[in-house]
Design a protein around this motif. Structure first.
Motif, PDB file in Angstrom:
ATOM      1  N   ASN A 110      10.589  -0.439   8.390  1.00 13.89           N
ATOM      2  CA  ASN A 110       8.769  -0.006   8.748  1.00 13.89           C
ATOM      3  C   ASN A 110       8.364  -0.811   9.992  1.00 13.89           C
ATOM      4  O   ASN A 110       8.933  -1.780   9.760  1.00 13.89           O
ATOM      5  CB  ASN A 110       8.386  -0.741   7.099  1.00 13.89           C
ATOM      6  CG  ASN A 110       8.738  -2.039   6.519  1.00 13.89           C
ATOM      7  OD1 ASN A 110       9.843  -1.927   7.011  1.00 13.89           O
ATOM      8  ND2 ASN A 110       6.996  -2.469   6.415  1.00 13.89           N
TER       9      ASN A 110
ATOM     10  N   ASP B 159       0.077   0.620   0.953  1.00 10.02           N
ATOM     11  CA  ASP B 159       0.908   2.040   1.227  1.00 10.02           C
ATOM     12  C   ASP B 159       0.876   1.710   3.548  1.00 10.02           C
ATOM     13  O   ASP B 159       1.626   1.975   3.253  1.00 10.02           O
ATOM     14  CB  ASP B 159      -0.076   3.277   1.232  1.00 10.02           C
ATOM     15  CG  ASP B 159       0.295   3.631  -0.222  1.00 10.02           C
ATOM     16  OD1 ASP B 159       1.429   2.647  -1.107  1.00 10.02           O
ATOM     17  OD2 ASP B 159      -0.015   4.694  -0.504  1.00 10.02           O
TER      18      ASP B 159
ATOM     19  N   ARG C 236       4.576   1.894   4.413  1.00  6.04           N
ATOM     20  CA  ARG C 236       4.934   2.689   5.035  1.00  6.04           C
ATOM     21  C   ARG C 236       5.881   3.203   6.561  1.00  6.04           C
ATOM     22  O   ARG C 236       5.821   1.734   6.607  1.00  6.04           O
ATOM     23  CB  ARG C 236       4.091   3.999   4.591  1.00  6.04           C
ATOM     24  CG  ARG C 236       3.140   3.370   5.748  1.00  6.04           C
ATOM     25  CD  ARG C 236       1.945   4.135   6.425  1.00  6.04           C
ATOM     26  NE  ARG C 236       0.490   3.089   7.639  1.00  6.04           N
ATOM     27  CZ  ARG C 236       0.055   4.359   7.851  1.00  6.04           C
ATOM     28  NH1 ARG C 236      -0.073   5.864   7.568  1.00  6.04           N
ATOM     29  NH2 ARG C 236      -0.935   3.081   8.943  1.00  6.04           N
ATOM     30  N   ASN C 237       6.518   3.124   5.982  1.00  7.04           N
ATOM     31  CA  ASN C 237       7.786   3.265   7.601  1.00  7.04           C
ATOM     32  C   ASN C 237       7.501   3.799   8.931  1.00  7.04           C
ATOM     33  O   ASN C 237       7.621   2.745   9.250  1.00  7.04           O
ATOM     34  CB  ASN C 237       9.402   4.348   7.195  1.00  7.04           C
ATOM     35  CG  ASN C 237       9.582   4.164   5.714  1.00  7.04           C
ATOM     36  OD1 ASN C 237      10.028   3.222   5.722  1.00  7.04           O
ATOM     37  ND2 ASN C 237      10.552   5.216   5.719  1.00  7.04           N
TER      38      ASN C 237
ATOM     39  N   TYR D 276       7.579  -0.055  -4.499  1.00  6.24           N
ATOM     40  CA  TYR D 276       6.909   0.932  -3.217  1.00  6.24           C
ATOM     41  C   TYR D 276       7.489   2.483  -3.582  1.00  6.24           C
ATOM     42  O   TYR D 276       9.185   2.341  -3.287  1.00  6.24           O
ATOM     43  CB  TYR D 276       6.919   0.893  -2.116  1.00  6.24           C
ATOM     44  CG  TYR D 276       5.792   1.841  -1.127  1.00  6.24           C
ATOM     45  CD1 TYR D 276       4.979   2.404  -1.065  1.00  6.24           C
ATOM     46  CD2 TYR D 276       6.295   1.938  -0.297  1.00  6.24           C
ATOM     47  CE1 TYR D 276       4.343   3.151  -0.183  1.00  6.24           C
ATOM     48  CE2 TYR D 276       5.797   2.752   1.198  1.00  6.24           C
ATOM     49  CZ  TYR D 276       5.084   3.133   0.264  1.00  6.24           C
ATOM     50  OH  TYR D 276       4.483   3.987   1.713  1.00  6.24           O
ATOM     51  N   LYS D 277       6.922   3.616  -3.297  1.00  3.00           N
ATOM     52  CA  LYS D 277       8.068   5.577  -4.276  1.00  3.00           C
ATOM     53  C   LYS D 277       8.581   5.062  -5.262  1.00  3.00           C
ATOM     54  O   LYS D 277       9.018   6.335  -5.942  1.00  3.00           O
ATOM     55  CB  LYS D 277       8.911   5.444  -2.802  1.00  3.00           C
ATOM     56  CG  LYS D 277       7.719   5.382  -1.564  1.00  3.00           C
ATOM     57  CD  LYS D 277       6.474   6.120  -1.594  1.00  3.00           C
ATOM     58  CE  LYS D 277       6.193   6.943   0.115  1.00  3.00           C
ATOM     59  NZ  LYS D 277       4.749   7.646   0.103  1.00  3.00           N
TER      60      LYS D 277
END
Length: 580
Positions: A380, A253, A257-258, A344-345
């Motif tokens: 990101n 993460d 993550r962005n 991711y996500k």
């Protein structure tokens, strides 16, 4: 950096002017008139904002694909041992325009009456000069030191290279000034005291270990400075390791993550859907772009979940994919997809796809959400400095000095292991039983009483900092260039045919040598071994380097060659040894 960093950049257009050696002897038509500038803190801020362009783009996170960590679709010349002396400085790092801009600032900023602003922005300028010269020394060794703006008639313009000692002592002076004078602020995209401490620690670890392993002398000074800077980062307590989500997801993460935050990230380049995207996720997922494949010896370096060595497992070299991914350091399957890997996500597992990797082991560290996988569509943020590196530098510098204690390990390496639920590294055990797998990987390592723990710290560094642009420098400073000649191979397969990668009883991968007719319906990866070669023809490891034997020449390849044009222009410049 954020758009804020480039406000009024028109005032410093000189930074994008010609980036060649001639910048040193010409006055830029875009040069700011010092008589009408450098009058207040805003002027100093505006000018130094332009220096941030010296930092690399997101491509720093592709640099590991030109090392022994990963093999891309197109193998880099430096990995193959195929570098040549360039005719000109175009496309090389022998460029000096940024230095002229920094020196121009340092010659004029003192006219500002704001004392606090002069200390801060003078420190930032010296931070960037240290960064600039560190980059030069890593690549070329001895280089000319220019501490002022040179004009056409300056006798220093065409001088010989200065000694590495003079240049690096000057770099140390600059970065010490930066540490002492830039305010102690926590800022994600701006240079602060903490950024300067991190750069100092990185510079001094490189220089100290390079001097030690290349027998240049005086390595203790730089190793002590590295340990001191890293320990100050730890003691100040402004940052900590990112642990949100727990051991099985926090490492992934952190990078995927962005938007970065200032928990662990000390400096990042900010990307955003509206003003800046990049192509990192595309390079990780496109079948014709990066096609990055992690090398098996990197995969094998990850420990078992109980802290034991994977390479002590019987038959580890010929384990199937599902088995080798079980009960390992959680960072392994947050760096490369394990069984039933989920993007991711997302909530549903992705189909197994080893066709987009040269070795079968895909890279997914820093892979963003699926909507960002298209060409130049990622946003990101990209990390330049993070707190984990300070922990690694502290431990390595102390170990190389011979002063490392268990307490030192507990506040550094063992914090990294604690984050992912791994057992702690024990100093006595590591030194009492050095890992033979790592001994073979790094034959030039210090053979003293700390040999075992140095090897374990190198393991930790390779794993923790994987694909963050540090691996080449590590091999060079450890004098382990010959590591590039060791086999760079991928997954093992005992035969052609069907393979179940997630243990659900269904075929995920089918290998054939020209006839894919036997592949069961629904097979997600059908591989022709005539194209993705195996070491033994119809069995063995993927062998992306089968037609590209690598060579590292110890007599020359630790440095880059100086372009021929530069030596012609300046006969006092000597070429690096054995480059012709």
């Amino acid at each position: 950096m954020k758009k804020l960093n480039y406000i009024l950049i028109v005032y410093v257009a000189l930074l994008s002017a010609s980036c060649n050696k001639n910048m040193l002897d010409t006055t830029s038509k875009d040069q700011i008139d010092a008589n009408n500038f450098f009058n207040n803190a805003t002027d100093l801020q505006v000018y130094t904002n332009g220096f941030y362009e010296i930092f690399p783009t997101y491509l720093i996170w592709t640099d590991d694909a030109t090392t022994d960590n990963m093999i891309p679709l197109n193998v880099a010349d430096r990995v193959k041992g195929a570098r040549i002396v360039p005719a000109s400085n175009a496309g090389t790092n022998w460029t000096w325009g940024s230095l002229r801009s920094i020196n121009y600032f340092l010659e004029n900023y003192q006219k500002c009456p704001d004392e606090a602003a002069k200390l801060k922005y003078g420190g930032i300028a010296k931070f960037f000069r240290a960064y600039f010269y560190f980059d030069k020394v890593k690549m070329y060794g001895d280089v000319p030191w220019y501490g002022k703006v040179l004009e056409a008639n300056d006798p220093e313009l065409y001088k010989a290279r200065d000694s590495r000692k003079l240049v690096m002592d000057s770099v140390l002076d600059d970065i010490n000034f930066a540490v002492a004078n830039i305010p102690k602020e926590v800022q994600l995209t701006s240079i602060t005291k903490y950024t300067a401490l991190m750069l100092k620690a990185r510079i001094c670890l490189f220089e100290g270990t390079f001097r030690k392993y290349h027998a240049l002398g005086d390595h203790e000074k730089f190793l002590n400075e590295a340990a001191s800077a890293a320990e100050e980062m730890i003691t100040l307590g402004a940052y900590k390791l990112y642990t949100a989500g727990g051991a099985n997801s926090c490492y992934r993460d952190l990078f995927a993550r962005n938007d970065q935050d200032v928990t662990e990230t000390i400096l990042a380049r900010d990307y955003n859907p509206t003003f800046g995207r990049h192509g990192l996720s595309y390079l990780m997922t496109a079948p014709t772009a990066g096609v990055y494949g992690i090398c098996k010896d990197a995969i094998d370096s990850y420990l078992m979940k109980d802290g034991s060595r994977f390479t002590d497992q019987p038959g580890y070299k010929t384990m199937g994919f599902y088995e080798e991914m079980q009960n390992r350091d959680p960072r392994l399957t947050q760096t490369t997809p394990g069984p039933n890997w989920t993007a991711y996500k997302e909530t549903s597992p992705e189909p197994v796809n080893i066709n987009i990797s040269t070795t079968g082991y895909r890279l997914v560290k820093a892979l963003a959400t699926k909507d960002q996988w298209a060409s130049n569509n990622s946003f990101n943020d990209i990390i330049f400095f993070r707190y984990a590196e300070a922990l690694l530098i502290f431990a390595e510098a102390k170990a190389e000095l011979g002063t490392l204690t268990q307490a030192d390990l507990d506040k550094s390496i063992n914090k990294l292991r604690e984050r992912v639920g791994m057992p702690f590294l024990d100093l006595v055990t590591a030194n009492g039983n050095p890992d033979p797998y790592l001994e073979a990987m790094y034959p030039n390592v210090d053979q003293g009483s700390n040999k075992g723990v140095i090897l374990e710290i190198r393991r930790e560094r390779r794993i923790e900092m994987f694909n963050e642009g540090l691996r080449w420098d590590d091999l060079m400073r450890w004098k382990e260039g010959k590591k590039l000649e060791k086999p760079m191979i991928g997954m093992y397969f005992p035969s052609l045919g069907s393979f179940d990668f997630n243990n659900d009883g269904k075929t995920d991968v089918y290998l054939h040598n020209g006839n894919a007719g036997g592949a069961p319906p629904g097979t997600s990866s059908i591989v022709n071994v005539n194209q993705k070669r195996l070491t033994d023809g119809t069995s063995g490891n993927f062998n992306p380097m089968y037609s590209t034997p690598c060579k590292f020449d110890e007599t020359k390849d630790y440095y880059y060659p100086i372009p021929l044009q530069e030596i012609t222009l300046n006969p006092k410049l000597d070429q690096n040894p054995n480059w012709k």
